[in-house]
Design a protein around this motif. Structure first.
Motif, PDB file in Angstrom:
ATOM      1  N   LYS A 134     -14.951   9.080  15.175  1.00  0.00           N
ATOM      2  CA  LYS A 134     -13.841   9.987  14.948  1.00  0.00           C
ATOM      3  C   LYS A 134     -14.335  11.214  14.186  1.00  0.00           C
ATOM      4  O   LYS A 134     -15.047  11.082  13.198  1.00  0.00           O
ATOM      5  CB  LYS A 134     -12.790   9.271  14.104  1.00  0.00           C
ATOM      6  CG  LYS A 134     -11.386   9.360  14.646  1.00  0.00           C
ATOM      7  CD  LYS A 134     -10.456   8.546  13.755  1.00  0.00           C
ATOM      8  CE  LYS A 134      -9.032   8.679  14.232  1.00  0.00           C
ATOM      9  NZ  LYS A 134      -8.125   7.937  13.392  1.00  0.00           N
ATOM     10  N   VAL A 135     -13.990  12.398  14.644  1.00  0.00           N
ATOM     11  CA  VAL A 135     -14.373  13.573  13.860  1.00  0.00           C
ATOM     12  C   VAL A 135     -13.168  14.193  13.155  1.00  0.00           C
ATOM     13  O   VAL A 135     -13.264  14.603  12.008  1.00  0.00           O
ATOM     14  CB  VAL A 135     -15.078  14.636  14.710  1.00  0.00           C
ATOM     15  CG1 VAL A 135     -16.439  14.154  15.095  1.00  0.00           C
ATOM     16  CG2 VAL A 135     -14.273  15.004  15.912  1.00  0.00           C
ATOM     17  N   THR A 136     -12.033  14.266  13.834  1.00  0.00           N
ATOM     18  CA  THR A 136     -10.847  14.759  13.142  1.00  0.00           C
ATOM     19  C   THR A 136      -9.872  13.607  12.991  1.00  0.00           C
ATOM     20  O   THR A 136      -9.824  12.710  13.817  1.00  0.00           O
ATOM     21  CB  THR A 136     -10.170  15.898  13.914  1.00  0.00           C
ATOM     22  OG1 THR A 136      -9.919  15.443  15.234  1.00  0.00           O
ATOM     23  CG2 THR A 136     -11.047  17.110  13.937  1.00  0.00           C
ATOM     24  N   SER A 137      -9.082  13.667  11.964  1.00  0.00           N
ATOM     25  CA  SER A 137      -8.199  12.545  11.690  1.00  0.00           C
ATOM     26  C   SER A 137      -6.841  12.743  12.331  1.00  0.00           C
ATOM     27  O   SER A 137      -6.179  11.799  12.678  1.00  0.00           O
ATOM     28  CB  SER A 137      -8.041  12.378  10.183  1.00  0.00           C
ATOM     29  OG  SER A 137      -7.504  13.556   9.640  1.00  0.00           O
ATOM     30  N   GLY A 138      -6.430  13.990  12.483  1.00  0.00           N
ATOM     31  CA  GLY A 138      -5.026  14.214  12.779  1.00  0.00           C
ATOM     32  C   GLY A 138      -4.706  14.221  14.243  1.00  0.00           C
ATOM     33  O   GLY A 138      -5.466  14.686  15.076  1.00  0.00           O
ATOM     34  N   ASP A 139      -3.568  13.683  14.598  1.00  0.00           N
ATOM     35  CA  ASP A 139      -2.996  13.949  15.902  1.00  0.00           C
ATOM     36  C   ASP A 139      -1.601  14.514  15.685  1.00  0.00           C
ATOM     37  O   ASP A 139      -0.684  14.260  16.443  1.00  0.00           O
ATOM     38  CB  ASP A 139      -2.965  12.694  16.769  1.00  0.00           C
ATOM     39  CG  ASP A 139      -2.492  11.510  15.980  1.00  0.00           C
ATOM     40  OD1 ASP A 139      -2.082  11.691  14.838  1.00  0.00           O
ATOM     41  OD2 ASP A 139      -2.511  10.402  16.528  1.00  0.00           O
ATOM     42  N   THR A 140      -1.452  15.256  14.651  1.00  0.00           N
ATOM     43  CA  THR A 140      -0.149  15.806  14.298  1.00  0.00           C
ATOM     44  C   THR A 140       0.061  17.125  15.022  1.00  0.00           C
ATOM     45  O   THR A 140      -0.885  17.713  15.542  1.00  0.00           O
ATOM     46  CB  THR A 140      -0.085  16.045  12.792  1.00  0.00           C
ATOM     47  OG1 THR A 140      -1.104  16.981  12.451  1.00  0.00           O
ATOM     48  CG2 THR A 140      -0.313  14.775  12.018  1.00  0.00           C
ATOM     49  N   PRO A 141       1.302  17.634  15.067  1.00  0.00           N
ATOM     50  CA  PRO A 141       1.540  18.947  15.656  1.00  0.00           C
ATOM     51  C   PRO A 141       0.732  20.049  14.991  1.00  0.00           C
ATOM     52  O   PRO A 141       0.333  21.007  15.661  1.00  0.00           O
ATOM     53  CB  PRO A 141       3.034  19.152  15.436  1.00  0.00           C
ATOM     54  CG  PRO A 141       3.596  17.802  15.422  1.00  0.00           C
ATOM     55  CD  PRO A 141       2.559  16.928  14.816  1.00  0.00           C
ATOM     56  N   VAL A 142       0.446  19.910  13.688  1.00  0.00           N
ATOM     57  CA  VAL A 142      -0.349  20.941  13.012  1.00  0.00           C
ATOM     58  C   VAL A 142      -1.748  21.021  13.621  1.00  0.00           C
ATOM     59  O   VAL A 142      -2.236  22.115  13.962  1.00  0.00           O
ATOM     60  CB  VAL A 142      -0.421  20.623  11.506  1.00  0.00           C
ATOM     61  CG1 VAL A 142      -1.298  21.639  10.806  1.00  0.00           C
ATOM     62  CG2 VAL A 142       0.956  20.602  10.899  1.00  0.00           C
ATOM     63  N   GLU A 143      -2.372  19.849  13.791  1.00  0.00           N
ATOM     64  CA  GLU A 143      -3.728  19.843  14.365  1.00  0.00           C
ATOM     65  C   GLU A 143      -3.717  20.366  15.794  1.00  0.00           C
ATOM     66  O   GLU A 143      -4.610  21.101  16.211  1.00  0.00           O
ATOM     67  CB  GLU A 143      -4.278  18.415  14.342  1.00  0.00           C
ATOM     68  CG  GLU A 143      -4.346  17.796  12.970  1.00  0.00           C
ATOM     69  CD  GLU A 143      -5.697  18.021  12.341  1.00  0.00           C
ATOM     70  OE1 GLU A 143      -6.594  18.420  13.079  1.00  0.00           O
ATOM     71  OE2 GLU A 143      -5.822  17.802  11.128  1.00  0.00           O
ATOM     72  N   ILE A 144      -2.685  19.949  16.561  1.00  0.00           N
ATOM     73  CA  ILE A 144      -2.601  20.406  17.953  1.00  0.00           C
ATOM     74  C   ILE A 144      -2.437  21.923  17.992  1.00  0.00           C
ATOM     75  O   ILE A 144      -3.062  22.619  18.794  1.00  0.00           O
ATOM     76  CB  ILE A 144      -1.436  19.696  18.666  1.00  0.00           C
ATOM     77  CG1 ILE A 144      -1.726  18.211  18.779  1.00  0.00           C
ATOM     78  CG2 ILE A 144      -1.235  20.273  20.056  1.00  0.00           C
ATOM     79  CD1 ILE A 144      -0.585  17.421  19.321  1.00  0.00           C
ATOM     80  N   GLY A 145      -1.620  22.462  17.089  1.00  0.00           N
ATOM     81  CA  GLY A 145      -1.405  23.910  17.063  1.00  0.00           C
ATOM     82  C   GLY A 145      -2.667  24.654  16.688  1.00  0.00           C
ATOM     83  O   GLY A 145      -2.993  25.690  17.293  1.00  0.00           O
ATOM     84  N   ILE A 146      -3.408  24.133  15.721  1.00  0.00           N
ATOM     85  CA  ILE A 146      -4.668  24.779  15.345  1.00  0.00           C
ATOM     86  C   ILE A 146      -5.637  24.751  16.521  1.00  0.00           C
ATOM     87  O   ILE A 146      -6.296  25.746  16.829  1.00  0.00           O
ATOM     88  CB  ILE A 146      -5.264  24.072  14.106  1.00  0.00           C
ATOM     89  CG1 ILE A 146      -4.402  24.381  12.887  1.00  0.00           C
ATOM     90  CG2 ILE A 146      -6.692  24.530  13.863  1.00  0.00           C
ATOM     91  CD1 ILE A 146      -4.812  23.623  11.659  1.00  0.00           C
ATOM     92  N   GLY A 147      -5.690  23.608  17.229  1.00  0.00           N
ATOM     93  CA  GLY A 147      -6.549  23.518  18.398  1.00  0.00           C
ATOM     94  C   GLY A 147      -6.135  24.489  19.489  1.00  0.00           C
ATOM     95  O   GLY A 147      -6.974  25.095  20.155  1.00  0.00           O
ATOM     96  N   LEU A 148      -4.815  24.653  19.676  1.00  0.00           N
ATOM     97  CA  LEU A 148      -4.320  25.554  20.720  1.00  0.00           C
ATOM     98  C   LEU A 148      -4.726  26.990  20.443  1.00  0.00           C
ATOM     99  O   LEU A 148      -4.997  27.755  21.363  1.00  0.00           O
ATOM    100  CB  LEU A 148      -2.794  25.483  20.804  1.00  0.00           C
ATOM    101  CG  LEU A 148      -2.175  24.376  21.628  1.00  0.00           C
ATOM    102  CD1 LEU A 148      -0.677  24.515  21.603  1.00  0.00           C
ATOM    103  CD2 LEU A 148      -2.658  24.462  23.047  1.00  0.00           C
ATOM    104  N   LEU A 149      -4.751  27.383  19.183  1.00  0.00           N
ATOM    105  CA  LEU A 149      -5.028  28.784  18.884  1.00  0.00           C
ATOM    106  C   LEU A 149      -6.476  29.041  18.520  1.00  0.00           C
ATOM    107  O   LEU A 149      -6.827  30.186  18.232  1.00  0.00           O
ATOM    108  CB  LEU A 149      -4.109  29.277  17.758  1.00  0.00           C
ATOM    109  CG  LEU A 149      -2.658  29.450  18.224  1.00  0.00           C
ATOM    110  CD1 LEU A 149      -1.789  29.950  17.128  1.00  0.00           C
ATOM    111  CD2 LEU A 149      -2.591  30.395  19.407  1.00  0.00           C
TER     112      LEU A 149
END
Lengths: 189, 108
Positions: A134-149
């Motif tokens: 595992k490299v990132t812990s989150g599957d939260t909307p915050v992490e998804i949003g950071i990944g999207l942008l």
């Protein structure tokens, strides 16, 4: 990824397993209704049941954001627009079309579906799926949003462009058949 | 420590996604109507999204990529559904039927 729970939670794990089976049954039964129903509106309702079941599976995978998005986008938007289209364009009597090719089509569909199931299913069981670190812990909307942008910004912008084109295109296409409003002898132009 | 019987295995999710794909392929080939074919395509796309999420949860190192791509699949499915439904309504207005067999030309 191995999922384990402490032993004093065994009753809850059993309940969760039963719920999981229920969601799978919802998904598959809805899918069956969606492809076998005689009435088109029943097929749409079966699709809705199937989509809700898939949303439950997403929740079991631990991603509640995607589960709620599944309900919002698919059940809330796509299925409802399908219901509108079924009501606007009266569905053809698919049952009445007893053409000779219908049996051929059903046989072809069975063959293709079974072939895909056999080949891909053998691949599912032939491989030993192992977990990565595992490299990132989150599957939260915050992490998804950071990944999207950050990482996926090009795909994100392209999706927005595709959606814009789809909106404009669907309005233009659906408006074209409607005519100009002038009538000649009661027949709309 | 106990393990769940079903929902901890990636194979279960993959098999459900596979059955959705097979259902979708069957419907896509055997149903004549445009909207029925669209329903089958939605089933196929859902199987793809379920695969993305299952692989992401069980085998991928980054836990956000699969969710992101499932969102992309949902967006594309919404766009595709909008286009297809408007085409179906336009075809129905013109020809009074929405079966794919009778449509062979792009312009009359």
């Amino acid at each position: 990824m191995d999922i384990t729970f402490s032993s004093d939670l065994s009753a809850y794990v059993a309940i969760a397993d039963v719920t999981f089976i229920a969601f799978i049954a919802m998904t598959l039964a809805g899918g069956l209704v969606a492809i076998l129903a005689k009435q088109l509106i029943h097929a749409v309702l079966g699709l809705i049941i199937s989509l809700i079941g898939v949303a439950g599976l997403y929740a079991f995978l631990g991603n509640y954001f995607i589960a709620s998005m599944q309900i919002l986008i698919y059940v809330g938007a796509v299925s409802i627009s399908m219901v509108f289209a079924v009501m606007l364009a009266r569905p053809p009597e698919e049952v009445k079309q007893k053409s000779m090719r219908l049996a051929t089509k059903i046989a072809l569909g069975v063959i293709v579906g079974l072939f895909t199931a056999a080949t891909v299913g053998s691949a599912v069981f032939a491989h030993r799926w192992s977990a990565a670190a595992k490299v990132t812990s989150g599957d939260t909307p915050v992490e998804i949003g950071i990944g999207l942008l950050t990482r996926n910004v090009l795909a994100f912008e392209l999706i927005s462009l595709v959606l814009l084109i789809a909106i404009i295109g669907s309005v233009v296409i659906a408006k074209r058949g409607r005519g100009t409003g002038k009538t000649v002898g009661g027949e709309e132009l | 420590m106990i393990q769940p019987t079903f929902f901890g295995n990636i194979e279960v999710y993959l098999l459900v996604a596979l059955i959705l794909l097979s259902f979708g392929l069957y419907g896509l080939i055997s149903r004549p109507g445009l909207i029925s074919m669209l329903i089958s395509v939605e089933l196929i796309l859902n199987g793809a999204g379920l695969n993305f999420m299952a692989f992401n949860t069980f085998t991928a190192p980054d836990k956000t990529e699969g969710a992101t791509f499932t969102l992309f699949v949902m967006g594309l499915a919404a766009a595709e559904a909008a286009i297809t439904l408007s085409i179906a309504v336009a075809i129905y207005r013109r020809f009074r039927l929405i079966t794919a067999d009778n449509l062979s030309g792009m312009k009359d």
